[in-house]
Design a protein around this motif. Structure first.
Motif, PDB file in Angstrom:
ATOM      1  N   GLY A 199     -58.804 101.764   6.835  1.00 22.40           N
ATOM      2  CA  GLY A 199     -58.436 101.178   8.055  1.00 22.40           C
ATOM      3  C   GLY A 199     -59.534 100.352   8.610  1.00 22.40           C
ATOM      4  N   GLY A 200     -59.433  99.607   9.627  1.00 24.62           N
ATOM      5  CA  GLY A 200     -60.277  98.910  10.132  1.00 24.62           C
ATOM      6  C   GLY A 200     -60.836  97.757   9.482  1.00 24.62           C
ATOM      7  N   VAL A 201     -60.158  97.500   8.691  1.00 24.03           N
ATOM      8  CA  VAL A 201     -60.474  96.305   7.532  1.00 24.03           C
ATOM      9  C   VAL A 201     -61.136  95.035   8.283  1.00 24.03           C
ATOM     10  N   ARG A 202     -60.561  94.353   9.261  1.00 19.56           N
ATOM     11  CA  ARG A 202     -60.652  93.391   9.855  1.00 19.56           C
ATOM     12  C   ARG A 202     -62.002  93.393  10.513  1.00 19.56           C
ATOM     13  N   ARG A 203     -62.293  94.515  11.287  1.00 18.07           N
ATOM     14  CA  ARG A 203     -63.535  94.554  11.809  1.00 18.07           C
ATOM     15  C   ARG A 203     -64.772  94.801  10.789  1.00 18.07           C
ATOM     16  N   LEU A 204     -64.368  95.388   9.626  1.00 19.36           N
ATOM     17  CA  LEU A 204     -65.354  95.556   8.596  1.00 19.36           C
ATOM     18  C   LEU A 204     -65.757  94.177   7.948  1.00 19.36           C
ATOM     19  N   LEU A 205     -64.823  93.588   7.720  1.00 19.87           N
ATOM     20  CA  LEU A 205     -64.986  92.305   7.025  1.00 19.87           C
ATOM     21  C   LEU A 205     -65.862  91.239   7.969  1.00 19.87           C
ATOM     22  N   GLU A 206     -65.551  91.293   9.284  1.00 20.15           N
ATOM     23  CA  GLU A 206     -66.286  90.669  10.336  1.00 20.15           C
ATOM     24  C   GLU A 206     -67.760  90.910  10.303  1.00 20.15           C
ATOM     25  N   ARG A 207     -68.192  92.034  10.010  1.00 19.76           N
ATOM     26  CA  ARG A 207     -69.565  92.416  10.181  1.00 19.76           C
ATOM     27  C   ARG A 207     -70.203  92.073   8.740  1.00 19.76           C
ATOM     28  N   ALA A 208     -69.220  92.203   7.607  1.00 22.82           N
ATOM     29  CA  ALA A 208     -69.952  91.829   6.399  1.00 22.82           C
ATOM     30  C   ALA A 208     -69.945  90.371   6.098  1.00 22.82           C
ATOM     31  N   ARG A 209     -69.334  89.450   7.000  1.00 20.77           N
ATOM     32  CA  ARG A 209     -69.179  87.993   6.675  1.00 20.77           C
ATOM     33  C   ARG A 209     -70.646  87.213   6.534  1.00 20.77           C
ATOM     34  N   PRO A 210     -71.519  87.520   7.399  1.00 23.86           N
ATOM     35  CA  PRO A 210     -72.973  87.116   7.242  1.00 23.86           C
ATOM     36  C   PRO A 210     -73.406  87.256   5.892  1.00 23.86           C
ATOM     37  N   TYR A 211     -73.477  88.495   5.324  1.00 22.71           N
ATOM     38  CA  TYR A 211     -74.018  88.929   4.056  1.00 22.71           C
ATOM     39  C   TYR A 211     -73.214  88.142   2.922  1.00 22.71           C
ATOM     40  N   TRP A 212     -71.638  88.034   3.232  1.00 22.90           N
ATOM     41  CA  TRP A 212     -70.728  87.529   2.338  1.00 22.90           C
ATOM     42  C   TRP A 212     -71.356  85.679   1.815  1.00 22.90           C
ATOM     43  N   ILE A 213     -71.504  85.214   3.505  1.00 24.56           N
ATOM     44  CA  ILE A 213     -71.860  83.840   3.348  1.00 24.56           C
ATOM     45  C   ILE A 213     -73.120  83.553   2.566  1.00 24.56           C
ATOM     46  N   HIS A 214     -74.224  84.502   2.613  1.00 26.40           N
ATOM     47  CA  HIS A 214     -75.391  84.194   2.012  1.00 26.40           C
ATOM     48  C   HIS A 214     -75.130  84.583   0.432  1.00 26.40           C
ATOM     49  N   SER A 215     -74.480  85.406  -0.131  1.00 26.44           N
ATOM     50  CA  SER A 215     -74.318  85.881  -1.257  1.00 26.44           C
ATOM     51  C   SER A 215     -73.463  84.535  -1.993  1.00 26.44           C
ATOM     52  N   MET A 216     -72.428  84.143  -1.191  1.00 25.44           N
ATOM     53  CA  MET A 216     -71.818  83.124  -1.678  1.00 25.44           C
ATOM     54  C   MET A 216     -72.524  81.590  -1.657  1.00 25.44           C
ATOM     55  N   ALA A 217     -73.212  81.496  -0.851  1.00 30.05           N
ATOM     56  CA  ALA A 217     -74.069  80.287  -1.155  1.00 30.05           C
ATOM     57  C   ALA A 217     -75.280  80.477  -2.145  1.00 30.05           C
ATOM     58  N   THR A 218     -75.835  81.803  -2.254  1.00 25.90           N
ATOM     59  CA  THR A 218     -76.902  81.713  -3.437  1.00 25.90           C
ATOM     60  C   THR A 218     -75.944  81.654  -4.703  1.00 25.90           C
ATOM     61  N   GLN A 219     -74.966  82.166  -4.988  1.00 24.76           N
ATOM     62  CA  GLN A 219     -74.465  82.168  -6.134  1.00 24.76           C
ATOM     63  C   GLN A 219     -73.783  81.063  -6.655  1.00 24.76           C
ATOM     64  N   VAL A 220     -73.890  80.065  -5.766  1.00 20.57           N
ATOM     65  CA  VAL A 220     -73.487  78.694  -6.272  1.00 20.57           C
ATOM     66  C   VAL A 220     -74.538  78.161  -7.318  1.00 20.57           C
ATOM     67  N   ARG A 221     -75.540  78.708  -7.401  1.00 20.42           N
ATOM     68  CA  ARG A 221     -76.440  78.459  -8.530  1.00 20.42           C
ATOM     69  C   ARG A 221     -76.105  78.899  -9.903  1.00 20.42           C
ATOM     70  N   SER A 222     -74.982  80.222  -9.483  1.00 17.49           N
ATOM     71  CA  SER A 222     -74.641  80.675 -11.180  1.00 17.49           C
ATOM     72  C   SER A 222     -73.649  79.729 -11.872  1.00 17.49           C
ATOM     73  N   VAL A 223     -73.187  78.467 -10.938  1.00 16.73           N
ATOM     74  CA  VAL A 223     -72.336  77.703 -11.701  1.00 16.73           C
ATOM     75  C   VAL A 223     -73.086  76.644 -12.607  1.00 16.73           C
ATOM     76  N   ASP A 224     -74.597  76.827 -12.550  1.00 18.23           N
ATOM     77  CA  ASP A 224     -75.483  75.861 -13.172  1.00 18.23           C
ATOM     78  C   ASP A 224     -75.002  75.513 -14.716  1.00 18.23           C
ATOM     79  N   THR A 225     -74.711  76.419 -15.437  1.00 15.01           N
ATOM     80  CA  THR A 225     -74.554  76.259 -16.794  1.00 15.01           C
ATOM     81  C   THR A 225     -73.047  75.644 -16.922  1.00 15.01           C
TER      82      THR A 225
END
Length: 408
Positions: A199-225
């Motif tokens: 329960g409380g998934v929406r609130r959980l995702l709001e708090r996790a969003r900044p970490y997710w943005i960092h991970s998403m942006a960083t892992q763009v490099r993983s498509v290098d190959t």
């Protein structure tokens, strides 16, 4: 609570040994496949990072920090349960993607379909292991990681001995071993975390969003190959895969320290002791010296380890090694800023450096192939580390800002 040095020693040792086994596995597979087919496998492995990061939703870092600040918080239990669901979704999405590649472009991709199981199982095991690290039980996390990598290596060798296709042998071994690891890790963690309803998934995702943005942006490099294969052909992708993936073990030390620093600094609201600061600087200097030596010796050991067919990977490898010095600094600065409650700034910086990477890759890879891809990767590390350092110097730790609420 175990000391930072103890935690760092265990996390580093486990990840280094695990990465060494992973590198050995990839070397065996590379020698059996050759540059072109290994380039295809490398592209699929790189693409696997996309569903892993997208479906992570920032939960991995949130669990690590929340568990460190308030061990009994229900956020951790809910996030772990949600992570299991998103891991399954990631596996299904990846399976559809690889199946489409095999059906429409190249039937050799069918050999890599078992990696769909690995995508979800690997992510689930790594996120769950974050609880062990936050609890000061890094030795358990390290043993589990080492066991997983050892199983993949031994299984791959066994399948190759049975004359399996090398890509299929690696994919099947990765799938089975990671699935076992996910189950074992889940059982261990479930004994330490109080169960909670989803329960409380929406609130959980709001708090996790900044970490997710960092991970998403960083892992763009993983498509290098994958991008290098599309822009410069599979052979150049094979060279670049050899340069970027085989050097992954060298990032283990700084990323291990970063993983230990985040929960430790979170407890102190981002306050770093003088001894910790000096230790980080000394580590970066030592890594710089090591990377310089490895870059100088590349013309000798690349043909020896990978074979003469990979001579084209020498210069890209040297460039990647230079960039890893800055990548190492970036990993630790990210933990410092996240512990101070500045995860939004980390996300913005990661987006900016990844955009630099993508633009440079689009320009350099068609012209210089693997060398251009390596230059783009290193430049993105340089930009990211300088921006993170500037933000760190401008944002001294503040107790009232870093001690964010962790209750759901």
């Amino acid at each position: 609570m175990r000391s930072v040095k103890f935690q760092f020693a265990w996390v580093s040792a486990g990840r280094l040994l695990g990465a060494a086994l992973q590198a050995l596995t990839l070397v065996l597979v590379a020698r059996r496949l050759g540059p072109e087919e290994f380039g295809l496998l490398g592209a699929v492995i790189a693409a696997a990072m996309i569903p892993q990061v997208v479906c992570d939703l920032g939960l991995g870092t949130l669990i690590l920090k929340a568990r460190a600040i308030e061990p009994n918080n229900r956020t951790v239990a809910v996030a772990l349960k949600l992570n299991r669901v998103t891991s399954i979704v990631g596996s299904l999405v990846f399976a559809v993607g690889v199946g489409a590649l095999a059906f429409f472009f190249d039937s050799r991709f069918y050999w890599m379909l078992p990696l769909a199981v690995w995508v979800g199982a690997e992510k689930n095991a790594d996120v769950s292991a974050g609880v062990l690290i936050a609890d000061g039980r890094a030795h358990l996390s390290s043993v589990l990681l080492f066991g997983r990598r050892a199983m993949i290596l031994l299984s791959t060798i066994g399948f190759l001995a049975l004359d399996f296709n090398a890509a299929f042998a690696f994919s099947l071994a990765s799938a089975g071993s990671s699935l076992v690891a996910a189950v074992v890790t889940g059982v261990l963690v479930s004994k330490r975390v109080q169960p909670a309803r989803l329960g409380g998934v929406r609130r959980l995702l709001e708090r996790a969003r900044p970490y997710w943005i960092h991970s998403m942006a960083t892992q763009v490099r993983s498509v290098d190959t994958l991008a290098t294969a599309a822009l410069a052909g599979p052979v150049q992708a094979g060279y670049y895969t050899a340069a970027s993936r085989v050097t992954n073990p060298l990032r283990i030390v700084p990323t291990s320290l970063a993983a230990v620093l985040l929960p430790e600094l979170a407890r102190s609201s981002g306050v770093m002791s003088a001894s910790t600061r000096k230790g980080i600087i000394a580590l970066l200097i030592a890594l710089g010296g090591l990377f310089a030596v490895l870059a100088a010796g590349a013309p000798w050991y690349v043909p020896l380890v990978l074979g003469s067919a990979y001579d084209g990977a020498i210069l890209p490898l040297q460039i990647v090694l230079i960039g890893l010095v800055f990548g190492s600094a970036a990993s630790m600065l990210v933990s410092v800023l996240q512990a101070r409650g500045l995860q939004a700034s980390v996300g913005r910086i990661s987006i900016g450096s990844s955009l630099v990477y993508l633009v440079c890759l689009a320009v350099t890879a068609p012209v210089w192939g693997a060398t251009g891809a390596a230059l783009s990767l290193s430049l993105s590390f340089i930009v990211q580390s300088l921006l993170l350092l500037t933000r760190t110097l401008r944002a001294p730790s503040r107790l009232n800002r870093a001690r964010e609420k962790v209750s759901a």
